[in-house]
Design an enzyme around this catalytic site. Structure first.
Site, PDB file in Angstrom:
ATOM      1  N   ASP A   1       0.850  -1.179   0.000  1.00  0.00           N
ATOM      2  CA  ASP A   1       0.000   0.000   0.000  1.00  0.00           C
ATOM      3  C   ASP A   1       0.897   1.244   0.000  1.00  0.00           C
ATOM      4  O   ASP A   1       2.090   1.170   0.316  1.00  0.00           O
ATOM      5  CB  ASP A   1      -0.933  -0.005   1.206  1.00  0.00           C
ATOM      6  CG  ASP A   1      -2.242   0.729   0.930  1.00  0.00           C
ATOM      7  OD1 ASP A   1      -2.263   1.585   0.032  1.00  0.00           O
ATOM      8  OD2 ASP A   1      -3.233   0.450   1.623  1.00  0.00           O
ATOM      9  N   GLU A   2       0.305   2.376  -0.335  1.00  0.00           N
ATOM     10  CA  GLU A   2       1.101   3.583  -0.553  1.00  0.00           C
ATOM     11  C   GLU A   2       1.879   3.988   0.698  1.00  0.00           C
ATOM     12  O   GLU A   2       1.308   4.204   1.763  1.00  0.00           O
ATOM     13  CB  GLU A   2       0.207   4.740  -0.994  1.00  0.00           C
ATOM     14  CG  GLU A   2       0.973   5.982  -1.382  1.00  0.00           C
ATOM     15  CD  GLU A   2       0.076   7.062  -1.964  1.00  0.00           C
ATOM     16  OE1 GLU A   2       0.613   8.070  -2.441  1.00  0.00           O
ATOM     17  OE2 GLU A   2      -1.158   6.874  -1.941  1.00  0.00           O
TER      18      GLU A   2
END
Length: 707
Positions: A268-269
């Site tokens: 995920d970012e």
């Protein structure tokens, strides 16, 4: 000089290490070879700096090898989120409310059409954000608490329903070609992630082996084993103290070794940054990257993996691990056909006119209709437009199209609100619009009918934005109260991404519309005036109040989470939904496969429409096993049927031994000895099940096999 800055210096120095770029033959350009072979050959030709720069989501081009720039981050929960106009389908939770896997496949297929059309546009943005073929969807986290703002992105609270809808959507996204992916699905967020969202960067989900296997992992396993998902996104949170993106048990032992996953893992970012800054799990940013790489993560959303050069120099990241990750991600790009002549890739010919096409708009409207759930009807519906002169249309959701979209939405060509739809279809009906209590009261008093369009928006729920309470916001309650006090017949249409608590006695009819997408207004009008029939069923439980909910931070399901474990009454149960038609299940027959139920059971039931109105029924099958301290009952199968006037249909459903198995405290599924109960009908069991069919059987000598 800090470690992060030193790592950049060594990365630049290592960038000049030699590669196998001049080796011949160039196997990576040979379409007759396997994607894995071609990927390995290409990786062998990269310099070290090129390798490191290909381990992030936004990769630069490598002109000397003919490698174009590429971005792995295209959002597509309910439509392609792109820099051009595209079809916005109903939000994921609304798609789940259709209980229709065939429809879910069609939606996935349409979205992947649009992604391909965008990618191959002559003036397309190519490697820019939102223009790739690697889709960050579906969201397979279990919606265990209605306060979670991102629950709208999921397929609800049940692992089986989530699994079935996910597999259908993934197949629609990825296509059925034996060699090429149409797009690549990326189920997320792996794993055990469902709020509180404000704490996601450092939250440590304490979860038992039982709950992992019973609740949090089944949909991901189905996505890998049955859906053959080409990628997985790991989540921010930790699981029992170990961050998901640096968890070797999760990403290597379970995902790859046990489930046979052969795609790539994307973080995920900035998830690697949070392991250092927020969790304190890593001593530095560079260490976070090597921990993730060695655990089984491949690429990062964000530039963190550029720091792997420093870790390589320090002996904490091997070239073998770096090449493994690179081979995984390049294999995906070869499977997408990105290095092959267009004439070899069937999906490269998808035309740009598929973007927001009439066919896709029609599909979005149908999906919106099938996902809307009729919760109450005192006979006011369907409406007869010839008998209505004036409608008071109350609430912002009746006129503001952007409130119909939900989060992670693309850019629709147009949005149809209920106000738009009614003006277009019934110009002789006078509409009085009202968005404040005083005006609502006057409007309702003048009207034959009041339609309340109330609910939530991203200001109330969404990413990083959980709800504190599940009751309608105070301003919405005041609007409803003002209309109700006039005595005018009232229909409440509610919009939200999850369960709402409200007073149904204040309306003659209640409809839950979720976030129905760009065609929501027309879909709602279709149903209100009886041009189409309601067929949606709740994918989540609707509770009476916030006080009925267990602790939001508690991940132990037995403490009252979801219909499988909750105790006490609810407002509307999981699986509930009304219709204009009347359906009946009858004649249930059950037999053990091969004469013995330990081999599975076969159910045969007749489903009939006992009304003149054509409609769709959802046959739901629930199971109670002999397990002590297990769920009270569990959804094990469902079928949606379209039935004409007084039509009957024979339905056959098989439950395999693995469907009958129970999860033990050790997280292993086993077939238990004892008595089993099965319920078949149009809703889940309750205290009074006179309209549900029931069967029982016993397994006396189960096999020792684990499932």
């Amino acid at each position: 000089m800090g470690e992060n800055r030193l790592s950049i210096v060594f990365l630049l120095a290592l960038g000049f290490l030699s590669s196998n770029a001049d080796a011949v033959p160039q196997d990576y350009l040979n379409p007759s070879l396997s994607a894995e072979t071609r990927a390995a050959d290409l990786v062998s030709r990269l310099t070290f700096l090129e390798k490191i720069r290909q381990l992030t989501n936004n990769t630069p081009a490598i002109p000397r090898l003919g490698v174009p720039a590429y971005n792995y981050s295209t959002e597509s929960l309910h439509g392609t989120v792109a820099p051009v106009e595209s079809t916005v389908f109903p939000q994921a939770i609304a798609l789940a409310a259709t209980w229709n896997t065939d429809l879910m496949y069609e939606v996935g297929n349409a979205i992947s059409d649009e992604a391909r059309a965008l990618f191959h546009k002559p003036d397309g943005p190519g490697g820019s954000l939102g223009a790739g073929l690697t889709m960050l969807a579906p969201n397979l986290n279990i919606y265990r608490d209605p306060r979670w703002g991102r629950g709208q992105e999921t397929y609800g609270e049940d692992p089986f329903l989530t699994s079935e809808m996910a597999v259908a959507y993934i197949r629609g996204l990825q296509g059925d070609h034996p060699r090429y992916y149409k797009t690549i699905a990326t189920p997320k967020h792996f794993a055990v992630h469902s709020g509180p969202d404000s704490e996601r960067y450092y939250f440590d989900a304490k979860v038992t082996p039982y709950d992992l296997a019973d609740t949090y992992l089944p949909a991901f396993e189905a996505a890998v084993r049955k859906g053959r998902a080409g990628a997985i996104m790991c989540s921010y949170n930790a699981i029992n103290g170990v961050p998901a993106c640096a968890n070797p048990w999760l990403l290597t032992q379970l995902l790859r070794d046990t489930w046979g996953f052969d795609g790539y893992v994307i973080t995920d970012e900035n998830a690697l940054t949070t392991m250092y800054w927020m969790m304190g799990y890593a001593e530095s940013g560079p260490q976070a990257t090597s921990l993730a790489l060695n655990a089984g993560s491949d690429i990062s959303i964000g530039p963190e993996n550029w720091l792997l050069g420093w870790q390589y120099w320090r002996g904490r990241a091997t070239m073998e691990a770096i090449d493994r990750a690179l081979t995984s991600v390049f294999t995906a790009r070869f499977r997408l056909g990105l290095f092959d002549p267009p004439e070899l890739v069937p999906y490269s010919s998808i035309s740009p006119d598929r973007l927001n096409s009439a066919e896709h708009r029609h599909l979005a409207r149908r999906a919106a209709r099938e996902g809307m759930v009729l919760l109450k009807n005192d006979g006011v519906l369907p409406l007869l437009h010839s008998e209505i002169k004036t409608i008071a249309l109350i609430g912002h959701h009746a006129v503001d199209g952007h409130l119909l979209l939900g989060n992670y939405s693309g850019t629709p060509l147009q949005i149809t609100t209920l106000s738009d739809a009614l003006r277009k279809r019934y110009p002789n009906i006078r509409l009085i619009l009202a968005t404040t209590p005083d005006v609502a009261r006057r409007a309702a008093a003048q009207a034959d009918l009041a339609i309340l369009c109330l609910g939530l928006s991203e200001a109330d729920e969404g990413e990083k934005n959980d709800r504190v309470r599940i009751e309608l916001p105070k301003d919405q309650q005041r609007l409803w109260q003002a209309a109700y006090e006039t005595g005018t017949k009232t229909i409440a249409v509610l919009f939200s991404g999850g369960a709402l608590a409200f007073a149904p006695e204040m309306a003659a009819a209640v409809i839950h519309s979720w976030y129905p997408g760009q065609e929501g207004g027309d879909a709602l009008a279709d149903l209100l005036f009886g041009e189409e029939n309601f067929s949606g069923r709740l994918p989540v439980t609707f509770y009476r109040s916030t006080e009925d909910l267990p602790d939001f931070r508690d991940y132990e399901m037995r403490n009252g989470h979801t219909y499988r474990y909750l105790k006490g009454p609810v407002l509307y149960p999981f699986g509930f939904g009304l219709s204009y038609s009347k359906f009946r299940h009858s004649g249930l027959r059950m037999e053990g496969i091969g004469g013995d139920p330990q081999n599975g059971v076969r159910l045969t039931v007749e489903v009939s429409n006992q009304s003149e109105r054509e409609g769709s029924e959802v046959t739901q099958v629930y199971l109670k096993t002999p397990q002590v301290n297990g769920p009270k009952w569990v959804l094990k199968a469902f079928r949606k049927h379209r039935l004409g006037s007084f039509e009957q249909k024979i339905v056959q459903i098989e439950l395999r031994p693995e469907d009958l198995a129970s999860v033990g405290e050790d997280g292993v599924r086993r077939l238990l000895a004892g008595r089993y109960q099965i319920w078949v009908g149009g809703h889940q069991p309750s205290g009074t099940d006179n309209d549900l069919l029931r069967a029982e059987f016993e397994i006396t000598d189960p096999l020792e096999a684990a499932y």
